[in-house]
Design a protein around this motif. Sequence first.
Motif, PDB file in Angstrom:
ATOM      1  N   SER A 120      65.707  50.809 -12.465  1.00 50.04           N
ATOM      2  CA  SER A 120      66.252  52.281 -11.899  1.00 50.04           C
ATOM      3  C   SER A 120      65.490  52.568 -10.634  1.00 50.04           C
ATOM      4  O   SER A 120      66.016  52.993  -9.646  1.00 50.04           O
ATOM      5  CB  SER A 120      65.705  53.202 -12.941  1.00 50.04           C
ATOM      6  OG  SER A 120      66.461  52.947 -14.045  1.00 50.04           O
ATOM      7  N   PHE A 121      64.236  52.074 -10.491  1.00 48.00           N
ATOM      8  CA  PHE A 121      63.523  52.516  -9.478  1.00 48.00           C
ATOM      9  C   PHE A 121      63.768  51.749  -8.105  1.00 48.00           C
ATOM     10  O   PHE A 121      63.911  52.289  -7.114  1.00 48.00           O
ATOM     11  CB  PHE A 121      61.903  52.049  -9.533  1.00 48.00           C
ATOM     12  CG  PHE A 121      60.940  52.847  -8.583  1.00 48.00           C
ATOM     13  CD1 PHE A 121      60.679  54.106  -8.915  1.00 48.00           C
ATOM     14  CD2 PHE A 121      60.294  51.994  -7.651  1.00 48.00           C
ATOM     15  CE1 PHE A 121      59.550  54.743  -7.796  1.00 48.00           C
ATOM     16  CE2 PHE A 121      59.380  52.382  -6.905  1.00 48.00           C
ATOM     17  CZ  PHE A 121      59.174  53.941  -6.857  1.00 48.00           C
ATOM     18  N   TYR A 122      64.152  50.639  -8.289  1.00 49.61           N
ATOM     19  CA  TYR A 122      64.719  49.698  -7.229  1.00 49.61           C
ATOM     20  C   TYR A 122      65.928  50.239  -6.841  1.00 49.61           C
ATOM     21  O   TYR A 122      66.169  50.362  -5.703  1.00 49.61           O
ATOM     22  CB  TYR A 122      64.974  48.078  -7.784  1.00 49.61           C
ATOM     23  CG  TYR A 122      65.852  47.574  -6.946  1.00 49.61           C
ATOM     24  CD1 TYR A 122      67.175  47.155  -7.149  1.00 49.61           C
ATOM     25  CD2 TYR A 122      65.303  46.784  -5.857  1.00 49.61           C
ATOM     26  CE1 TYR A 122      68.106  46.487  -6.309  1.00 49.61           C
ATOM     27  CE2 TYR A 122      66.265  46.048  -4.797  1.00 49.61           C
ATOM     28  CZ  TYR A 122      67.625  45.794  -5.126  1.00 49.61           C
ATOM     29  OH  TYR A 122      68.550  45.341  -4.361  1.00 49.61           O
ATOM     30  N   GLN A 123      66.920  50.600  -7.658  1.00 50.56           N
ATOM     31  CA  GLN A 123      68.214  51.141  -7.304  1.00 50.56           C
ATOM     32  C   GLN A 123      68.328  52.628  -6.746  1.00 50.56           C
ATOM     33  O   GLN A 123      69.055  52.734  -5.614  1.00 50.56           O
ATOM     34  CB  GLN A 123      69.262  51.277  -8.524  1.00 50.56           C
ATOM     35  CG  GLN A 123      70.473  51.385  -8.259  1.00 50.56           C
ATOM     36  CD  GLN A 123      71.416  50.512  -7.154  1.00 50.56           C
ATOM     37  OE1 GLN A 123      71.112  49.314  -7.397  1.00 50.56           O
ATOM     38  NE2 GLN A 123      72.174  50.811  -6.406  1.00 50.56           N
ATOM     39  N   LEU A 124      67.186  53.317  -6.951  1.00 53.61           N
ATOM     40  CA  LEU A 124      67.043  54.831  -6.664  1.00 53.61           C
ATOM     41  C   LEU A 124      66.299  55.161  -5.783  1.00 53.61           C
ATOM     42  O   LEU A 124      66.276  56.184  -4.979  1.00 53.61           O
ATOM     43  CB  LEU A 124      67.211  55.699  -7.680  1.00 53.61           C
ATOM     44  CG  LEU A 124      68.373  55.648  -8.941  1.00 53.61           C
ATOM     45  CD1 LEU A 124      67.909  56.547 -10.121  1.00 53.61           C
ATOM     46  CD2 LEU A 124      69.503  56.093  -8.333  1.00 53.61           C
ATOM     47  N   TYR A 125      65.196  54.312  -5.527  1.00 54.56           N
ATOM     48  CA  TYR A 125      64.186  54.466  -4.516  1.00 54.56           C
ATOM     49  C   TYR A 125      64.138  53.254  -3.389  1.00 54.56           C
ATOM     50  O   TYR A 125      64.170  53.772  -2.210  1.00 54.56           O
ATOM     51  CB  TYR A 125      62.911  54.885  -5.423  1.00 54.56           C
ATOM     52  CG  TYR A 125      61.913  55.438  -4.419  1.00 54.56           C
ATOM     53  CD1 TYR A 125      62.012  56.631  -3.908  1.00 54.56           C
ATOM     54  CD2 TYR A 125      60.870  54.722  -4.163  1.00 54.56           C
ATOM     55  CE1 TYR A 125      61.062  57.596  -3.114  1.00 54.56           C
ATOM     56  CE2 TYR A 125      59.915  55.420  -3.334  1.00 54.56           C
ATOM     57  CZ  TYR A 125      59.795  56.699  -2.942  1.00 54.56           C
ATOM     58  OH  TYR A 125      58.970  57.409  -2.070  1.00 54.56           O
ATOM     59  N   PHE A 126      63.517  52.269  -3.883  1.00 49.68           N
ATOM     60  CA  PHE A 126      63.354  51.157  -2.929  1.00 49.68           C
ATOM     61  C   PHE A 126      64.488  50.749  -1.948  1.00 49.68           C
ATOM     62  O   PHE A 126      64.568  50.941  -0.903  1.00 49.68           O
ATOM     63  CB  PHE A 126      62.970  49.881  -3.805  1.00 49.68           C
ATOM     64  CG  PHE A 126      62.661  48.703  -3.025  1.00 49.68           C
ATOM     65  CD1 PHE A 126      63.957  47.877  -2.866  1.00 49.68           C
ATOM     66  CD2 PHE A 126      61.698  48.113  -2.490  1.00 49.68           C
ATOM     67  CE1 PHE A 126      63.805  46.789  -1.974  1.00 49.68           C
ATOM     68  CE2 PHE A 126      61.562  47.051  -1.418  1.00 49.68           C
ATOM     69  CZ  PHE A 126      62.642  46.424  -1.344  1.00 49.68           C
ATOM     70  N   PHE A 127      66.050  50.456  -2.740  1.00 53.32           N
ATOM     71  CA  PHE A 127      66.876  50.147  -1.757  1.00 53.32           C
ATOM     72  C   PHE A 127      67.433  51.174  -0.807  1.00 53.32           C
ATOM     73  O   PHE A 127      67.797  50.838   0.251  1.00 53.32           O
ATOM     74  CB  PHE A 127      68.097  49.890  -2.625  1.00 53.32           C
ATOM     75  CG  PHE A 127      69.419  49.044  -2.090  1.00 53.32           C
ATOM     76  CD1 PHE A 127      68.979  47.585  -1.419  1.00 53.32           C
ATOM     77  CD2 PHE A 127      70.577  49.882  -2.089  1.00 53.32           C
ATOM     78  CE1 PHE A 127      70.106  47.365  -0.841  1.00 53.32           C
ATOM     79  CE2 PHE A 127      71.453  49.321  -1.328  1.00 53.32           C
ATOM     80  CZ  PHE A 127      71.177  47.962  -0.673  1.00 53.32           C
ATOM     81  N   PRO A 128      67.547  52.282  -1.266  1.00 55.52           N
ATOM     82  CA  PRO A 128      67.785  53.437  -0.201  1.00 55.52           C
ATOM     83  C   PRO A 128      66.923  53.589   0.876  1.00 55.52           C
ATOM     84  O   PRO A 128      67.109  53.971   1.906  1.00 55.52           O
ATOM     85  CB  PRO A 128      68.163  54.812  -1.162  1.00 55.52           C
ATOM     86  CG  PRO A 128      68.349  54.317  -2.385  1.00 55.52           C
ATOM     87  CD  PRO A 128      67.574  53.008  -2.594  1.00 55.52           C
ATOM     88  N   MET A 129      65.452  53.523   0.317  1.00 49.39           N
ATOM     89  CA  MET A 129      64.574  53.807   1.438  1.00 49.39           C
ATOM     90  C   MET A 129      64.322  52.668   2.502  1.00 49.39           C
ATOM     91  O   MET A 129      64.543  52.760   3.761  1.00 49.39           O
ATOM     92  CB  MET A 129      63.090  53.857   0.831  1.00 49.39           C
ATOM     93  CG  MET A 129      61.858  53.847   1.750  1.00 49.39           C
ATOM     94  SD  MET A 129      60.405  53.782   1.055  1.00 49.39           S
ATOM     95  CE  MET A 129      60.245  55.422   0.287  1.00 49.39           C
ATOM     96  N   ILE A 130      64.875  51.375   2.194  1.00 48.54           N
ATOM     97  CA  ILE A 130      64.668  50.188   3.181  1.00 48.54           C
ATOM     98  C   ILE A 130      65.975  50.377   4.050  1.00 48.54           C
ATOM     99  O   ILE A 130      66.044  49.761   5.085  1.00 48.54           O
ATOM    100  CB  ILE A 130      64.563  49.009   2.340  1.00 48.54           C
ATOM    101  CG1 ILE A 130      63.984  47.963   3.422  1.00 48.54           C
ATOM    102  CG2 ILE A 130      65.930  48.322   1.832  1.00 48.54           C
ATOM    103  CD1 ILE A 130      63.335  46.544   2.793  1.00 48.54           C
TER     104      ILE A 130
END
Length: 324
Positions: free
Chosen positions: A54-64
């Motif tokens: 969930s953290f990858y989909q909602l935070y990491f990926f949009p940030m990069i």
Amino acid sequence: MDRQLDSAPFGYFTLDDAGMMMEVNQTLLRLLGYQLHEVQGKHINLLLPNASRSFYQLYFFPMIRLQNKVEEMYFSFKSKDGQEISVLLNALRNERDGKVFNDCACLRMKNRIEYEEVILAAKKDTETRNLLKAKQIAELESLRIELESKQKKLLAVNESLLEMANTDGLTGLRNRHYLQECLSSYFMPDTEQFLTLSFLLIDIDYFKKVNDTYGHLTGDSILRKLGNLLRDGTRKDDVAARYGGEEFALVLPATGKVEALEIAERIRCQVENADWNTYGVTISIGVATKVPGDTENSLQSRADWALYNSKDNGRNRITFGMEE
């Protein structure tokens, strides 16, 4: 991969925008207990516990995607034997040979708990244990609220973008791209091969004459009104779409030939009897029903053949596309 990078004292991996792992160095493979062939070309979710997914989909990926980099992000991996391993992650978004890659480096935070205990001990001189605990709880609650807010905003934006991407801007119906994806889903290998399905192609008769006589604004008004008629007349699982120009289409699941022709006739009559102001509007319709061995292209081709037969035989009529 460069030999030095492959054995560097930190984990390294490269993701494409679909989350597929393109490269993984031996340092990270040893840490997680995998062989290269087990992870290369697989989705990053293979290595992530549920919370990190969930953290990858909602935070990491949009940030990069927005900032082209991620700095000092705490992350967790799941080893092959199920252990959760905490890391400090940095990432850069790069382009190579015309393709975009997300290059990631990570260091294991093996002694993180010990470091935090040292920090807490150093603060005991200025803060009481209860105040520190209250402050930490407040900070965590604030972070939770902030993350939930960002997640809701991201989900809303994603839903809005998806809706826009699948909708025809003039009529509000689904667009051609969505229609093709919908049709494709009925011809997947795991789809029941004998599932009943019918497809309607609809074309406004003499639409060019309407545009030439009354102008394109009037033509657009007719397209919107016909879109409303089709939307209001469809069932829950039906899909109404603008096929292109003055052509529309209906996907009718669980609908055989007889029922499809009945639906087509109802729509034809509704259009013929609707109030179009000073000009009359009629439609021609081609109908096709899925048969064993059909593909999405062959189904559409029969409907297209039937539509042109309706137009060649006087318009304002329905024709059924027979199996070749």
